[in-house]
Scaffold this motif. Structure first.
Motif, mmCIF file in Angstrom:
data_model
loop_
_atom_site.group_PDB
_atom_site.id
_atom_site.type_symbol
_atom_site.label_atom_id
_atom_site.label_comp_id
_atom_site.label_asym_id
_atom_site.label_seq_id
_atom_site.Cartn_x
_atom_site.Cartn_y
_atom_site.Cartn_z
ATOM 1 N N PRO A 167 0.838 -1.207 0.000
ATOM 2 C CA PRO A 167 0.000 0.000 0.000
ATOM 3 C C PRO A 167 0.871 1.255 0.000
ATOM 4 O O PRO A 167 1.771 1.397 0.821
ATOM 5 C CB PRO A 167 -0.805 -0.126 1.299
ATOM 6 C CG PRO A 167 -0.785 -1.586 1.634
ATOM 7 C CD PRO A 167 0.548 -2.082 1.161
ATOM 8 N N THR A 168 0.604 2.151 -0.947
ATOM 9 C CA THR A 168 1.482 3.284 -1.189
ATOM 10 C C THR A 168 0.711 4.591 -1.091
ATOM 11 O O THR A 168 -0.370 4.736 -1.671
ATOM 12 C CB THR A 168 2.128 3.168 -2.587
ATOM 13 O OG1 THR A 168 2.859 1.950 -2.655
ATOM 14 C CG2 THR A 168 3.051 4.333 -2.867
ATOM 15 N N LEU A 169 1.265 5.556 -0.362
ATOM 16 C CA LEU A 169 0.681 6.888 -0.221
ATOM 17 C C LEU A 169 1.529 7.872 -1.016
ATOM 18 O O LEU A 169 2.758 7.878 -0.912
ATOM 19 C CB LEU A 169 0.655 7.299 1.257
ATOM 20 C CG LEU A 169 0.076 8.675 1.576
ATOM 21 C CD1 LEU A 169 -1.411 8.734 1.255
ATOM 22 C CD2 LEU A 169 0.327 9.025 3.040
ATOM 23 N N ILE A 170 0.872 8.693 -1.832
ATOM 24 C CA ILE A 170 1.566 9.680 -2.656
ATOM 25 C C ILE A 170 1.356 11.061 -2.049
ATOM 26 O O ILE A 170 0.209 11.494 -1.873
ATOM 27 C CB ILE A 170 1.052 9.644 -4.103
ATOM 28 C CG1 ILE A 170 1.323 8.262 -4.707
ATOM 29 C CG2 ILE A 170 1.706 10.731 -4.947
ATOM 30 C CD1 ILE A 170 0.703 8.054 -6.064
ATOM 31 N N ILE A 171 2.445 11.726 -1.711
ATOM 32 C CA ILE A 171 2.364 13.079 -1.144
ATOM 33 C C ILE A 171 2.449 14.079 -2.289
ATOM 34 O O ILE A 171 3.448 14.147 -3.008
ATOM 35 C CB ILE A 171 3.492 13.321 -0.131
ATOM 36 C CG1 ILE A 171 3.335 12.361 1.053
ATOM 37 C CG2 ILE A 171 3.479 14.763 0.351
ATOM 38 C CD1 ILE A 171 4.382 12.528 2.125
ATOM 39 N N GLY A 177 2.258 13.969 -9.100
ATOM 40 C CA GLY A 177 1.669 12.984 -8.204
ATOM 41 C C GLY A 177 0.643 12.110 -8.905
ATOM 42 O O GLY A 177 0.622 10.886 -8.743
ATOM 43 N N ARG A 178 -0.202 12.741 -9.725
ATOM 44 C CA ARG A 178 -1.228 11.979 -10.426
ATOM 45 C C ARG A 178 -0.618 11.124 -11.535
ATOM 46 O O ARG A 178 -1.100 10.023 -11.814
ATOM 47 C CB ARG A 178 -2.293 12.931 -10.975
ATOM 48 C CG ARG A 178 -3.074 13.624 -9.857
ATOM 49 C CD ARG A 178 -4.080 14.634 -10.376
ATOM 50 N NE ARG A 178 -4.548 15.486 -9.299
ATOM 51 C CZ ARG A 178 -5.583 15.214 -8.506
ATOM 52 N NH1 ARG A 178 -6.238 14.084 -8.674
ATOM 53 N NH2 ARG A 178 -5.952 16.056 -7.555
ATOM 54 N N GLY A 196 -4.019 6.564 -2.333
ATOM 55 C CA GLY A 196 -4.523 7.934 -2.280
ATOM 56 C C GLY A 196 -3.394 8.939 -2.132
ATOM 57 O O GLY A 196 -2.211 8.592 -2.118
ATOM 58 N N TYR A 197 -3.807 10.220 -2.024
ATOM 59 C CA TYR A 197 -2.853 11.325 -1.938
ATOM 60 C C TYR A 197 -2.914 11.969 -0.554
ATOM 61 O O TYR A 197 -3.945 11.939 0.125
ATOM 62 C CB TYR A 197 -3.175 12.398 -2.975
ATOM 63 C CG TYR A 197 -3.258 11.909 -4.384
ATOM 64 C CD1 TYR A 197 -2.114 11.665 -5.137
ATOM 65 C CD2 TYR A 197 -4.495 11.681 -4.995
ATOM 66 C CE1 TYR A 197 -2.191 11.222 -6.448
ATOM 67 C CE2 TYR A 197 -4.588 11.241 -6.299
ATOM 68 C CZ TYR A 197 -3.437 11.004 -7.019
ATOM 69 O OH TYR A 197 -3.527 10.555 -8.313
ATOM 70 N N LEU A 198 -1.807 12.571 -0.188
ATOM 71 C CA LEU A 198 -1.735 13.408 1.003
ATOM 72 C C LEU A 198 -1.397 14.812 0.532
ATOM 73 O O LEU A 198 -0.293 15.066 0.038
ATOM 74 C CB LEU A 198 -0.661 12.883 1.964
ATOM 75 C CG LEU A 198 -0.645 13.477 3.377
ATOM 76 C CD1 LEU A 198 -1.838 12.957 4.165
ATOM 77 C CD2 LEU A 198 0.655 13.103 4.094
ATOM 78 N N ASP A 199 -2.352 15.748 0.652
ATOM 79 C CA ASP A 199 -2.126 17.098 0.142
ATOM 80 C C ASP A 199 -3.178 18.027 0.733
ATOM 81 O O ASP A 199 -4.386 17.782 0.610
ATOM 82 C CB ASP A 199 -2.209 17.118 -1.385
ATOM 83 C CG ASP A 199 -1.520 18.341 -1.987
ATOM 84 O OD1 ASP A 199 -1.459 19.366 -1.302
ATOM 85 O OD2 ASP A 199 -1.050 18.247 -3.135
ATOM 86 N N VAL A 235 7.123 10.922 -2.284
ATOM 87 C CA VAL A 235 6.987 12.367 -2.139
ATOM 88 C C VAL A 235 7.176 13.002 -3.504
ATOM 89 O O VAL A 235 8.258 12.957 -4.091
ATOM 90 C CB VAL A 235 8.024 12.926 -1.141
ATOM 91 C CG1 VAL A 235 7.841 14.437 -0.984
ATOM 92 C CG2 VAL A 235 7.896 12.233 0.210
ATOM 93 N N THR A 236 6.100 13.589 -4.033
ATOM 94 C CA THR A 236 6.173 14.316 -5.304
ATOM 95 C C THR A 236 6.131 15.810 -4.986
ATOM 96 O O THR A 236 6.625 16.230 -3.948
ATOM 97 C CB THR A 236 5.049 13.890 -6.257
ATOM 98 O OG1 THR A 236 3.772 14.244 -5.692
ATOM 99 C CG2 THR A 236 5.073 12.386 -6.501
ATOM 100 N N PHE A 237 5.544 16.616 -5.839
ATOM 101 C CA PHE A 237 5.545 18.063 -5.628
ATOM 102 C C PHE A 237 4.279 18.480 -4.887
ATOM 103 O O PHE A 237 3.171 18.052 -5.215
ATOM 104 C CB PHE A 237 5.630 18.796 -6.960
ATOM 105 C CG PHE A 237 6.847 18.428 -7.769
ATOM 106 C CD1 PHE A 237 7.952 17.856 -7.170
ATOM 107 C CD2 PHE A 237 6.875 18.639 -9.130
ATOM 108 C CE1 PHE A 237 9.076 17.516 -7.900
ATOM 109 C CE2 PHE A 237 7.984 18.300 -9.881
ATOM 110 C CZ PHE A 237 9.090 17.737 -9.266
#
Length: 494
Positions: A167-171, A177-178, A196-199, A235-237
């Motif tokens: 399970p992976t969370l994208i910041i 990120g998308r 899902g995303y964290l933003d 961790v993306t932008f």
């Protein structure tokens, strides 16, 4: 009151059950990673032992205990140690079989060299001992290479079936990120399942592209990690301040959650990196390939040599295709189409003809959806012979003549028609950067599935990656993957 208490108790029980389920899924995913790491080690040990036994049976001159047991055991230990140093048993996202084969060759060669040197220095019968060790190295290289190919295929198949995905969370719920989420969802063989995303401030203009929910902001990290059993964070932008992102990364390290970072200016981050430090500040120097440098000059010279070799080697096939085209369609045998190559220069790209003379091999510009590359023509206009040539990519063989003339390369970005280049250049980021090198018969974008009417921006991204990371090894990988892809894809290089 009793009813409310019962409902509350039931809700808490469901929450505990959900939490236990997510924890169980994470444990299974991490257990799966450990299983495959141990499997790789076990398979290597078994196949190295098999290679040692085979080398012993094939060499009758070696009779001492040291020659039959101790030196092969040292060889196995060195090979496994070097494989460990090369991260062969570590958790990996991408299962690159060609890279594994290269590493296998280098590890076995190094282990063989060490053992041969030591045996020559400390063992009697230098010629015999060297021969035995080299034979052991050859057997080991073949056996371990086959084992690693088999393990990669098995692990990739297991991931595609949804087994042990982390399970992976994208910041960061912006464009990068998308894009990251889209590619992970499309390629489960990478072993990561984005949830899902964290933003705090996701981009509103991209809400229509959302494939996953925005689960919360940085202060919700622990709750989200517990609820979903997060095992990987990317961790993306994001608009979050650096100190906020740093706190999340520190929290991941405290909880034992793996973290990957997408760097700023990632378009210019190549595989050739050096890192120096000014105190705690890292200086990352990227060294992209120079399209005007000597490496590409050597590449283009080798292109012509190999093209000439393949023209002679495949001359019976070329003559057969030409006759089949002539019988089914008449003359002309070759289809010529204007394309743009290096520095935007026009040339006529050659193919065996697959359509009647009144057929058209180009799409109407307005028929293409947004961010979609043009593809080859299909349907009842293509003759039976033409369909066979397209499905086997034999219709592309005349482009070897384009390579001989210096208009194309064997490996490079696929050339496009001038009218499409004019249309795409203002719309697609870095589109014209593809023209820094000669166009190719096959390319990095094509072997990564970007053939036909696929995402144009993705294709441009892959093409520019190839240009900036070009090497002889990367060319060999692309040619190898192209050959492997031919039975599975029709019109591989469209």
């Amino acid at each position: 009151m009793n009813v409310d208490t019962t409902v509350l108790a039931g809700a808490r029980q469901l929450e505990r059950a959900d939490a236990a389920r997510t924890t169980r899924l994470l444990e299974l995913a991490l257990r799966g990673d450990r299983f495959w790491s141990r499997t790789r080690l076990g398979v290597d040990l078994a196949l190295l032992a098999f290679a040692a036994a085979a080398a012993d049976l094939s060499e009758t001159a070696v009779t001492s205990f040291a020659g039959r047991v101790l030196w092969p055991a040292l060889f196995v230990a060195i090979a496994v140690f070097l494989s460990y140093l090369r991260k062969c048993y570590a958790r990996r996202v991408e299962l690159d079989t060609f890279e594994d084969l290269r590493v296998t060759g280098s590890v076995v060669a190094a282990a063989t060299s060490v053992v041969v040197t030591l045996r020559v220095l400390f063992d009697s019968g230098a010629a015999t001992t060297a021969s035995h060790s080299v034979r052991l190295g050859v057997f080991a290289a073949v056996a371990v290479a086959c084992g690693r190919v088999g393990v990669n295929l098995s692990q990739s198949l297991a991931r595609r079936r949804g087994k042990a995905l982390v399970p992976t969370l994208i910041i960061g719920a912006g464009h990068i990120g998308r894009t990251t989420a889209k590619r992970l969802l499309k390629h489960p063989e990478l072993g990561l399942r984005p949830i899902g995303y964290l933003d705090k401030e996701p981009r509103e203009d991209l809400t229509g592209q959302a494939q996953l929910p925005v689960l919360g902001a940085s202060w919700d990290f622990d709750r989200i990690a517990d609820e979903h059993g997060i095992g990987q964070v990317i961790v993306t932008f994001s608009t979050a301040p650096s100190e906020v992102l740093l706190r999340v990364v520190n929290r991941c390290e405290q909880r034992g959650i793996a973290v990957a970072l997408v760097p700023r200016l990632f378009e210019k981050v190549t595989e050739r990196l050096s890192i120096e430090h000014l105190g705690g500040v890292p200086l990352i120097t990227s060294r992209p390939s120079n399209p005007r440098g000597w490496q590409f000059a050597v590449k283009y010279a080798l292109d012509r040599v190999f093209a000439l070799f393949f023209v002679f080697l495949l001359s019976p096939v070329l003559v057969g295709c030409a006759l089949a085209t002539w019988i089914s369609l008449g003359r002309p045998i070759l289809f010529r189409q204007r394309r743009l190559g290096r520095d935007g220069r026009e040339f006529e790209m050659l193919k065996f003809r697959s359509l009647p003379l009144n057929g058209s091999d180009s799409e109407a510009l307005l028929d293409l959806p947004d961010d979609t590359a043009p593809g080859g023509v299909q349907g009842d206009r293509v003759t039976g012979v033409g369909a066979f040539l397209r499905n086997t990519s034999l219709d592309e063989l005349p482009q070897l003549l384009n390579v001989l003339k210096g208009e194309m390369s064997i490996v490079g970005p696929r050339p496009e028609r001038p009218e499409f280049v004019e249309l795409f250049e203002p719309r697609v980021h870095r589109y014209l950067d593809r023209h820094r090198v000669k166009a190719g018969i096959t390319g990095w974008a094509q072997v990564n599935g970007l053939r036909g009417q696929t995402s144009l921006s993705d294709r441009v991204e892959w093409d520019n990656y190839y240009i900036e990371n070009a090497s002889l090894w990367l060319d060999l990988k692309i040619v190898g993957r192209t050959i492997l892809a031919l039975p599975r894809h029709s019109g591989t290089c469209r």
